[in-house]
Design a protein around this motif. Structure first.
Motif, PDB file in Angstrom:
ATOM      1  N   PRO A  45      58.277  48.703  86.630  1.00 52.00           N
ATOM      2  CA  PRO A  45      59.444  49.648  86.119  1.00 52.00           C
ATOM      3  C   PRO A  45      59.317  49.170  84.310  1.00 52.00           C
ATOM      4  O   PRO A  45      59.840  50.733  83.801  1.00 52.00           O
ATOM      5  CB  PRO A  45      60.921  49.598  87.026  1.00 52.00           C
ATOM      6  N   ASP A  93      53.927  59.069  83.630  1.00 52.15           N
ATOM      7  CA  ASP A  93      54.187  60.006  82.434  1.00 52.15           C
ATOM      8  C   ASP A  93      56.102  60.188  83.353  1.00 52.15           C
ATOM      9  O   ASP A  93      56.420  60.635  84.184  1.00 52.15           O
ATOM     10  CB  ASP A  93      54.091  61.569  82.471  1.00 52.15           C
ATOM     11  N   ASN A  94      57.243  59.748  82.653  1.00 52.64           N
ATOM     12  CA  ASN A  94      58.494  59.796  83.117  1.00 52.64           C
ATOM     13  C   ASN A  94      59.001  61.279  83.225  1.00 52.64           C
ATOM     14  O   ASN A  94      59.558  61.637  84.360  1.00 52.64           O
ATOM     15  CB  ASN A  94      59.520  59.367  82.649  1.00 52.64           C
ATOM     16  N   ALA A 137      56.066  50.703  83.611  1.00 52.51           N
ATOM     17  CA  ALA A 137      55.526  52.060  84.418  1.00 52.51           C
ATOM     18  C   ALA A 137      54.258  52.339  84.389  1.00 52.51           C
ATOM     19  O   ALA A 137      54.131  53.333  83.808  1.00 52.51           O
ATOM     20  CB  ALA A 137      55.977  53.677  83.165  1.00 52.51           C
ATOM     21  N   LEU A 172      57.600  61.650  87.125  1.00 48.85           N
ATOM     22  CA  LEU A 172      57.814  61.182  88.123  1.00 48.85           C
ATOM     23  C   LEU A 172      59.321  61.087  88.909  1.00 48.85           C
ATOM     24  O   LEU A 172      60.004  61.233  88.067  1.00 48.85           O
ATOM     25  CB  LEU A 172      58.207  59.425  87.436  1.00 48.85           C
ATOM     26  N   HIS A 173      58.993  61.519  90.541  1.00 48.51           N
ATOM     27  CA  HIS A 173      60.653  60.553  90.700  1.00 48.51           C
ATOM     28  C   HIS A 173      60.397  59.559  91.474  1.00 48.51           C
ATOM     29  O   HIS A 173      59.811  59.105  92.131  1.00 48.51           O
ATOM     30  CB  HIS A 173      60.827  61.802  91.976  1.00 48.51           C
ATOM     31  N   PRO A 174      61.558  58.921  90.714  1.00 51.22           N
ATOM     32  CA  PRO A 174      61.715  57.414  91.780  1.00 51.22           C
ATOM     33  C   PRO A 174      62.539  57.476  93.269  1.00 51.22           C
ATOM     34  O   PRO A 174      63.194  58.304  93.159  1.00 51.22           O
ATOM     35  CB  PRO A 174      63.002  56.797  90.800  1.00 51.22           C
ATOM     36  N   GLY A 228      58.107  55.603  93.869  1.00 47.87           N
ATOM     37  CA  GLY A 228      58.114  56.938  93.319  1.00 47.87           C
ATOM     38  C   GLY A 228      56.867  58.226  93.638  1.00 47.87           C
ATOM     39  O   GLY A 228      56.272  57.387  94.873  1.00 47.87           O
ATOM     40  N   HIS A 245      49.422  54.521  82.911  1.00 48.08           N
ATOM     41  CA  HIS A 245      51.033  53.796  82.611  1.00 48.08           C
ATOM     42  C   HIS A 245      51.500  56.140  82.831  1.00 48.08           C
ATOM     43  O   HIS A 245      50.722  57.587  82.801  1.00 48.08           O
ATOM     44  CB  HIS A 245      51.272  53.903  81.596  1.00 48.08           C
ATOM     45  N   TYR A 256      55.263  51.564  91.824  1.00 47.20           N
ATOM     46  CA  TYR A 256      54.837  51.370  90.193  1.00 47.20           C
ATOM     47  C   TYR A 256      55.619  50.078  89.186  1.00 47.20           C
ATOM     48  O   TYR A 256      56.474  49.739  90.573  1.00 47.20           O
ATOM     49  CB  TYR A 256      55.012  52.488  88.826  1.00 47.20           C
TER      50      TYR A 256
END
Length: 105
Positions: free
Chosen positions: A88, A52-53, A91, A56-58, A77, A50, A86
């Motif tokens: 969304p 970690d925002n 995540a 993450l670079h979308p 991403g 899972h 991934y």
């Protein structure tokens, strides 16, 4: 018989010479994974993890990375220099595609 004995001594000597180096490498690898687990460096990314925002670079323009649009229900991403696909909604990493040198979008 003598030839077999010489081969046996050669192999034993080779193992004796290389054993400490192999052991040191194994210990170094286990120390590195322990450091990753304690938070000193990010853990290795795996399918099913899972995200970690913050890491993450979308990817908004997949064509810049040589990719078509992501399959339905997934997005592309970049995490830790790896191009991934991934989900969304939760995540979760669905696939790790390849290493990227830089973010271009």
């Amino acid at each position: 018989m003598l030839r077999k004995r010489q081969s046996l001594f050669f192999i034993a000597g080779l193992l004796f010479a290389l054993g400490p180096a192999c052991l040191a490498e194994t210990l170094k690898q286990s120390a590195g994974s322990a450091a990753a687990a304690t938070g000193n460096q990010p853990a290795m990314l795996r399918v099913g993890d899972h995200l970690d925002n913050a890491r993450l670079h979308p990817v908004t323009r997949p064509g810049l990375y040589g990719m078509s649009e992501a399959p339905s229900g997934s997005l592309y991403g970049i995490v830790d220099g790896k191009l991934i696909r991934y989900d969304p909604k939760n995540a979760q990493v669905l696939s790790i595609i390849r290493q990227v040198d830089r973010i271009v979008d």
